[in-house]
Write a protein that holds these residues in place. Structure first.
Motif, PDB file in Angstrom:
ATOM      1  N   ALA A   8       0.840  -1.207   0.000  1.00  0.00           N
ATOM      2  CA  ALA A   8       0.000   0.000   0.000  1.00  0.00           C
ATOM      3  C   ALA A   8       0.866   1.245   0.000  1.00  0.00           C
ATOM      4  CB  ALA A   8      -0.940  -0.010   1.205  1.00  0.00           C
ATOM      5  N   LEU A   9       1.926   1.242   0.785  1.00  0.00           N
ATOM      6  CA  LEU A   9       2.840   2.385   0.832  1.00  0.00           C
ATOM      7  C   LEU A   9       3.563   2.560  -0.506  1.00  0.00           C
ATOM      8  CD1 LEU A   9       4.135   4.665   2.453  1.00  0.00           C
ATOM      9  CD2 LEU A   9       5.820   2.992   3.273  1.00  0.00           C
ATOM     10  N   ALA A  10       3.969   1.460  -1.113  1.00  0.00           N
ATOM     11  CA  ALA A  10       4.639   1.538  -2.416  1.00  0.00           C
ATOM     12  C   ALA A  10       3.706   2.126  -3.469  1.00  0.00           C
ATOM     13  CB  ALA A  10       5.122   0.150  -2.841  1.00  0.00           C
ATOM     14  N   GLY A  11       2.428   1.789  -3.399  1.00  0.00           N
ATOM     15  CA  GLY A  11       1.464   2.343  -4.340  1.00  0.00           C
ATOM     16  C   GLY A  11       1.231   3.825  -4.143  1.00  0.00           C
TER      17      GLY A  11
ATOM     18  N   LEU B  91       1.819  -9.792  -5.143  1.00  0.00           N
ATOM     19  CA  LEU B  91       0.459  -9.979  -5.663  1.00  0.00           C
ATOM     20  C   LEU B  91      -0.480  -8.885  -5.175  1.00  0.00           C
ATOM     21  CD1 LEU B  91      -0.032 -13.845  -5.535  1.00  0.00           C
ATOM     22  CD2 LEU B  91       0.271 -12.398  -7.541  1.00  0.00           C
ATOM     23  N   LEU B  92      -0.337  -8.480  -3.931  1.00  0.00           N
ATOM     24  CA  LEU B  92      -1.164  -7.385  -3.422  1.00  0.00           C
ATOM     25  C   LEU B  92      -0.890  -6.097  -4.189  1.00  0.00           C
ATOM     26  CD1 LEU B  92      -0.952  -8.049   0.417  1.00  0.00           C
ATOM     27  CD2 LEU B  92      -2.995  -8.182  -1.010  1.00  0.00           C
ATOM     28  N   TYR B  93       0.383  -5.840  -4.489  1.00  0.00           N
ATOM     29  CA  TYR B  93       0.738  -4.658  -5.260  1.00  0.00           C
ATOM     30  C   TYR B  93       0.175  -4.756  -6.684  1.00  0.00           C
ATOM     31  CZ  TYR B  93       3.495  -0.948  -7.377  1.00  0.00           C
ATOM     32  OH  TYR B  93       3.868   0.187  -8.044  1.00  0.00           O
ATOM     33  N   LEU B  94       0.339  -5.904  -7.303  1.00  0.00           N
ATOM     34  CA  LEU B  94      -0.127  -6.087  -8.680  1.00  0.00           C
ATOM     35  C   LEU B  94      -1.641  -6.027  -8.798  1.00  0.00           C
ATOM     36  CD1 LEU B  94       2.145  -8.975  -9.975  1.00  0.00           C
ATOM     37  CD2 LEU B  94       2.103  -6.628 -10.785  1.00  0.00           C
ATOM     38  N   PHE B  95      -2.327  -6.693  -7.874  1.00  0.00           N
ATOM     39  CA  PHE B  95      -3.773  -6.808  -7.989  1.00  0.00           C
ATOM     40  C   PHE B  95      -4.535  -5.566  -7.553  1.00  0.00           C
ATOM     41  CE2 PHE B  95      -3.248 -11.288  -8.755  1.00  0.00           C
ATOM     42  CZ  PHE B  95      -4.328 -11.590  -9.548  1.00  0.00           C
ATOM     43  N   PHE B  96      -3.920  -4.734  -6.689  1.00  0.00           N
ATOM     44  CA  PHE B  96      -4.695  -3.582  -6.244  1.00  0.00           C
ATOM     45  C   PHE B  96      -3.873  -2.357  -5.851  1.00  0.00           C
ATOM     46  CE2 PHE B  96      -7.102  -1.115  -3.114  1.00  0.00           C
ATOM     47  CZ  PHE B  96      -8.148  -0.735  -3.925  1.00  0.00           C
ATOM     48  N   PHE B  97      -2.992  -2.500  -4.885  1.00  0.00           N
ATOM     49  CA  PHE B  97      -2.349  -1.336  -4.283  1.00  0.00           C
ATOM     50  C   PHE B  97      -1.460  -0.556  -5.237  1.00  0.00           C
ATOM     51  CE2 PHE B  97      -3.107  -3.785  -0.290  1.00  0.00           C
ATOM     52  CZ  PHE B  97      -3.975  -2.870   0.271  1.00  0.00           C
ATOM     53  N   GLY B  98      -0.948  -1.185  -6.258  1.00  0.00           N
ATOM     54  CA  GLY B  98      -0.067  -0.497  -7.179  1.00  0.00           C
ATOM     55  C   GLY B  98      -0.781   0.461  -8.110  1.00  0.00           C
ATOM     56  N   TYR B  99      -1.941   0.072  -8.580  1.00  0.00           N
ATOM     57  CA  TYR B  99      -2.636   0.912  -9.559  1.00  0.00           C
ATOM     58  C   TYR B  99      -3.800   1.708  -8.977  1.00  0.00           C
ATOM     59  CZ  TYR B  99      -6.120  -2.829  -9.750  1.00  0.00           C
ATOM     60  OH  TYR B  99      -7.076  -3.748  -9.421  1.00  0.00           O
ATOM     61  N   TYR B 100      -4.305   1.340  -7.813  1.00  0.00           N
ATOM     62  CA  TYR B 100      -5.479   2.043  -7.293  1.00  0.00           C
ATOM     63  C   TYR B 100      -5.248   3.532  -7.037  1.00  0.00           C
ATOM     64  CZ  TYR B 100      -9.391   3.649  -4.653  1.00  0.00           C
ATOM     65  OH  TYR B 100     -10.464   4.391  -4.247  1.00  0.00           O
ATOM     66  N   PRO B 101      -4.115   3.950  -6.439  1.00  0.00           N
ATOM     67  CA  PRO B 101      -3.933   5.398  -6.253  1.00  0.00           C
ATOM     68  C   PRO B 101      -3.956   6.177  -7.574  1.00  0.00           C
ATOM     69  CG  PRO B 101      -2.406   4.204  -4.865  1.00  0.00           C
ATOM     70  CD  PRO B 101      -3.048   3.189  -5.771  1.00  0.00           C
ATOM     71  N   ILE B 102      -3.557   5.538  -8.662  1.00  0.00           N
ATOM     72  CA  ILE B 102      -3.589   6.181  -9.975  1.00  0.00           C
ATOM     73  C   ILE B 102      -5.033   6.258 -10.474  1.00  0.00           C
ATOM     74  CG2 ILE B 102      -2.711   6.084 -12.333  1.00  0.00           C
ATOM     75  CD1 ILE B 102      -0.423   4.272 -11.166  1.00  0.00           C
ATOM     76  N   LEU B 103      -5.746   5.136 -10.381  1.00  0.00           N
ATOM     77  CA  LEU B 103      -7.152   5.129 -10.808  1.00  0.00           C
ATOM     78  C   LEU B 103      -8.009   6.065  -9.969  1.00  0.00           C
ATOM     79  CD1 LEU B 103      -8.036   1.412 -11.628  1.00  0.00           C
ATOM     80  CD2 LEU B 103      -7.624   3.298 -13.198  1.00  0.00           C
ATOM     81  N   LYS B 104      -7.654   6.194  -8.704  1.00  0.00           N
ATOM     82  CA  LYS B 104      -8.406   7.068  -7.805  1.00  0.00           C
ATOM     83  C   LYS B 104      -8.452   8.489  -8.354  1.00  0.00           C
ATOM     84  CE  LYS B 104      -8.303   8.684  -2.990  1.00  0.00           C
ATOM     85  NZ  LYS B 104      -9.715   8.559  -2.697  1.00  0.00           N
TER      86      LYS B 104
END
Length: 178
Positions: free
Chosen positions: A36-39, A76-89
């Motif tokens: 989450a922090l990396a994202g 997997l957590l980064y790939l599936f959600f935390f990596g791209y969600y802050p961008i999509l947000k």
């Protein structure tokens, strides 16, 4: 703005995100918090440049994490959600009707969680009945809890974006836009 500055800033952001992901391999109890922090690092790229550059940072960090990070659950957590969600947000919050924006956010989150669940079942070859306890389907209970935690995460991420914009954006703006 100089393209070299953009590339350097995004490279530093991707490197920082990858280092944060590497720490997840050293501190296994942080397998959820560190992705989450990396994202969140992508927020700086979205604010300073645009969503396109941020997706590039996500792709580089994801690739390096797949190759280097020993904690594959964190990857997997980064790939599936935390990596791209802050961008999509950043894109989702452009929707004027707030309830629609929240529905889109929760739809993306639930699709990511359910997709990760089925990929985990497929990769680990676990039987679906392994997730039943006293007749209660545990994944459904966990999904409800995860949605509550996601609401808190989304609220906190909004606060971090505001904090970044107020405190760090003026500093980076001076450096980047000279």
């Amino acid at each position: 703005m100089n393209r070299t500055v953009q590339i350097a800033f995004c490279g530093i952001t991707a490197a920082l995100s990858t280092v944060i992901m590497l720490i997840a391999g050293v501190v296994p109890t942080a397998s959820y918090a560190l992705p989450a922090l990396a994202g969140v690092m992508a927020v700086a790229v979205v604010v300073e440049f645009n969503v396109g550059w941020a997706f590039g940072v996500f792709a580089v960090t994801a690739g390096l994490s797949l190759l280097l990070v020993p904690d594959k659950k964190a990857v997997l957590l980064y790939l599936f959600f935390f990596g791209y969600y802050p961008i999509l947000k950043a894109l989702i919050e452009r929707i004027k009707i707030k309830i629609v924006a929240y529905l889109v956010k929760f739809a993306i989150f639930n699709a990511a969680v359910i997709g990760a669940y089925f990929v985990a079942l497929w990769l680990l070859a676990l039987p679906a009945d392994a997730f039943v306890l006293f007749g209660v389907s545990i994944p459904w209970v966990l999904l409800i809890v995860a949605n509550a935690i996601f609401a808190i995460y989304d609220f906190a991420l909004s606060g971090l974006v505001v904090l970044y914009y107020k405190r760090l954006h003026p500093i980076f703006s001076n450096w980047l836009h000279k």
